[in-house]
Scaffold this motif. Structure first.
Motif, short mmCIF file in Angstrom:
data_model
loop_
_atom_site.label_atom_id
_atom_site.label_comp_id
_atom_site.label_asym_id
_atom_site.label_seq_id
_atom_site.Cartn_x
_atom_site.Cartn_y
_atom_site.Cartn_z
N LYS A 295 0.83 -1.21 0.00
CA LYS A 295 0.00 0.00 0.00
C LYS A 295 0.86 1.26 0.00
O LYS A 295 0.51 2.26 -0.62
CB LYS A 295 -0.93 0.01 1.22
CG LYS A 295 -1.79 1.28 1.32
CD LYS A 295 -2.77 1.20 2.48
CE LYS A 295 -3.52 2.51 2.68
NZ LYS A 295 -4.26 2.93 1.46
N PHE A 296 2.01 1.18 0.67
CA PHE A 296 2.87 2.35 0.78
C PHE A 296 4.26 2.06 0.21
O PHE A 296 4.76 0.94 0.30
CB PHE A 296 3.02 2.80 2.24
CG PHE A 296 1.74 3.22 2.89
CD1 PHE A 296 1.09 4.39 2.51
CD2 PHE A 296 1.15 2.44 3.88
CE1 PHE A 296 -0.09 4.77 3.11
CE2 PHE A 296 -0.03 2.81 4.48
CZ PHE A 296 -0.65 3.99 4.09
N LYS A 307 10.01 9.40 3.92
CA LYS A 307 8.73 9.80 3.34
C LYS A 307 7.93 8.54 2.98
O LYS A 307 8.47 7.59 2.43
CB LYS A 307 8.95 10.68 2.12
CG LYS A 307 9.60 12.01 2.50
CD LYS A 307 9.80 12.92 1.31
CE LYS A 307 10.42 14.24 1.76
NZ LYS A 307 9.50 15.11 2.50
N TRP A 309 4.82 7.20 0.81
CA TRP A 309 4.00 7.55 -0.35
C TRP A 309 2.85 6.56 -0.49
O TRP A 309 3.02 5.36 -0.27
CB TRP A 309 4.84 7.52 -1.62
CG TRP A 309 6.06 8.40 -1.58
CD1 TRP A 309 7.30 8.07 -1.10
CD2 TRP A 309 6.15 9.75 -2.03
NE1 TRP A 309 8.16 9.12 -1.24
CE2 TRP A 309 7.50 10.17 -1.79
CE3 TRP A 309 5.25 10.64 -2.62
CZ2 TRP A 309 7.94 11.45 -2.13
CZ3 TRP A 309 5.69 11.91 -2.95
CH2 TRP A 309 7.02 12.30 -2.71
N ASP A 310 1.69 7.05 -0.88
CA ASP A 310 0.51 6.21 -1.08
C ASP A 310 0.56 5.61 -2.49
O ASP A 310 0.37 6.31 -3.48
CB ASP A 310 -0.76 7.06 -0.91
CG ASP A 310 -2.02 6.21 -0.88
OD1 ASP A 310 -2.11 5.24 -1.66
OD2 ASP A 310 -2.94 6.52 -0.11
N ARG A 313 -2.62 5.85 -4.81
CA ARG A 313 -2.78 7.19 -5.40
C ARG A 313 -1.75 7.44 -6.49
O ARG A 313 -2.03 8.09 -7.50
CB ARG A 313 -2.67 8.25 -4.31
CG ARG A 313 -3.85 8.31 -3.35
CD ARG A 313 -3.68 9.43 -2.35
NE ARG A 313 -4.79 9.51 -1.42
CZ ARG A 313 -5.90 10.21 -1.63
NH1 ARG A 313 -6.03 10.90 -2.76
NH2 ARG A 313 -6.86 10.23 -0.73
N CYS A 314 -0.53 6.92 -6.27
CA CYS A 314 0.51 7.08 -7.28
C CYS A 314 0.12 6.42 -8.60
O CYS A 314 0.27 7.00 -9.68
CB CYS A 314 1.83 6.50 -6.78
SG CYS A 314 2.63 7.46 -5.46
N GLU A 325 -1.85 14.81 -2.77
CA GLU A 325 -1.88 13.87 -1.64
C GLU A 325 -1.20 12.53 -1.95
O GLU A 325 -1.60 11.50 -1.41
CB GLU A 325 -3.33 13.63 -1.20
CG GLU A 325 -4.03 14.90 -0.73
CD GLU A 325 -5.45 14.63 -0.26
OE1 GLU A 325 -5.89 13.47 -0.35
OE2 GLU A 325 -6.12 15.57 0.19
N HIS A 328 1.99 10.61 1.91
CA HIS A 328 1.11 10.25 3.02
C HIS A 328 1.66 10.72 4.37
O HIS A 328 0.90 11.11 5.25
CB HIS A 328 0.93 8.73 3.04
CG HIS A 328 0.13 8.20 4.18
ND1 HIS A 328 -1.24 8.35 4.26
CD2 HIS A 328 0.51 7.56 5.33
CE1 HIS A 328 -1.67 7.78 5.38
NE2 HIS A 328 -0.62 7.30 6.05
N LEU A 329 3.00 10.66 4.53
CA LEU A 329 3.58 10.95 5.84
C LEU A 329 5.03 11.37 5.69
O LEU A 329 5.77 10.87 4.84
CB LEU A 329 3.50 9.68 6.72
CG LEU A 329 4.04 9.77 8.15
CD1 LEU A 329 3.21 10.72 9.00
CD2 LEU A 329 4.05 8.37 8.78
#
Length: 360
Positions: A295-296, A307, A309-310, A313-314, A325, A328-329
């Protein structure tokens, strides 16, 4: 997010970390002290320490089919250990491979546990037949200080020559070469760090159980702070012997606007500082093993940042061009990142080796 735990065991800088898939929470780390430390995330202290070399350990990997077997690179040698059968303070390897001429920077095992690849600072990649216990093939392509990955659908490498190569493993030659050092590779993007060369520091592809979700992508971490997400299947499809010039032009960056297709209809995604990405070299990446696997995408860099990343979404941004967005974090550290991995445990654990002896 809770405060970072500090895992103590190394006497010098921690260089690499890997997490067991079969035993959630079990993590092995290596260091410049020549030791391998084994940690259980449920416990406070190190489980045991293997003193295996007088030289720094550069890389670790499990045997894909049997995680009791671990491969360790130190200097120009790869050692194989059966951790399950080791006696206290007796770290005698099962096998030792001395095929590389230069210092090895990474080892990896293929998904069928049949081949082991070791890449050295001279740019040579030795393919070792694990079952026959002999050298199988040597790959040479002008690489310097190779980073490699050997699963599950392709053999890909990247190096400090700024090249990313997808190999035809059966023929032992490149199927696709992308040179990030060429001027036209930067012409379409102003989001890279122009003073830092686009060296390839790390490459990552999804594991077998992530393919249904992520597909045949490869993620490339560059020295100019950019992370490229590349569809390797479309890259190989677009490669035609009679149109090498056109194919090379087709790999150009098209800016940081996500999924803008090139003239051949292919799409690259550039995760750069304009999207909240790194502002210095990206040193390491991994796909998340906790929760929904893959997922990430987690990246660490010389900017002392991790970092998250989603990935979903990518991949969606390839179709929509919407890059909002994707990040993610953000996790702030105090030191540069050497290596990182995640664990398939109930808690969302991220393990980071930075430039200290403490593993976080």
């Amino acid at each position: 997010m809770t405060e970072a735990r500090r895992l103590r065991g190394h006497k010098a800088t921690a260089t690499c970390c890997i997490a067991s898939r079969d035993k959630p929470g079990l993590v092995a780390t290596s260091g410049e002290d020549g030791c391998i430390c084994w940690f259980d995330m449920r416990c406070k202290d190190v489980k045991f320490v293997m003193d295996v070399s007088n030289e720094p350990i550069s890389s670790l990997c499990f045997n894909s089919g049997n995680e009791n077997i671990i491969y360790v690179s130190s200097g120009n040698e790869v050692k194989c250990f059966d951790v399950h059968t080791l006696a206290d303070n007796s770290w005698k390897p099962l096998e030792s491979y001395n095929y590389n001429k230069e210092e090895i920077n990474q080892v990896t095992c293929n998904s069928r546990s049949s081949f082991l690849a070791s890449a050295d600072d001279g740019g040579e990649i030795k393919i070792i037949d694990i079952r026959q216990k002999r050298i199988f093939k040597t790959l040479r392509a002008g690489h310097t200080s190779v980073s490699l990955l050997f699963k599950p659908f392709a053999f890909v490498t990247g190096g400090l020559d700024s090249k990313f190569i997808i190999w035809d493993f059966s023929k032992g030659r490149p199927s696709k070469i992308v040179d990030f050092g060429l001027p036209d590779m930067h012409s379409g993007s102003n989001a890279g760090q122009c003073l830092n060369p686009a060296f390839v520091h790390s490459v990552k592809v999804p594991d077998v159980d992530m393919l249904d979700k992520l597909g045949k992508i490869c993620v490339v971490a560059r020295g100019d702070g950019v992370i490229d997400v590349i569809n390797t299947e479309s890259e190989l499809t677009a490669t035609k012997p009679k149109s090498s010039t056109k194919s090379r032009k087709g790999t150009q960056s098209k800016g940081s606007n996500g999924g803008v297709p090139d003239e051949n209809g292919r799409k690259w995604l550039h995760l750069d500082y304009s999207l909240g990405g790194h502002t210095a070299a990206v040193s390491c990446m991994t796909f998340s093993l906790f929760g929904e696997k893959g997922k990430f995408l987690v990246s660490g860099g010389n900017d002392k940042l991790v970092k998250v990343w989603d990935c979903s979404r990518c991949l969606d941004s390839w179709q929509t061009g919407d890059t909002n967005e994707l990040l993610h974090l953000n996790i702030n550290l105090t030191k540069k990142v050497n290596w990182l991995c995640t664990t398939p445990a109930e808690s969302d654990n991220l393990v980071v080796c930075d430039t200290t002896k403490l593993v976080k």
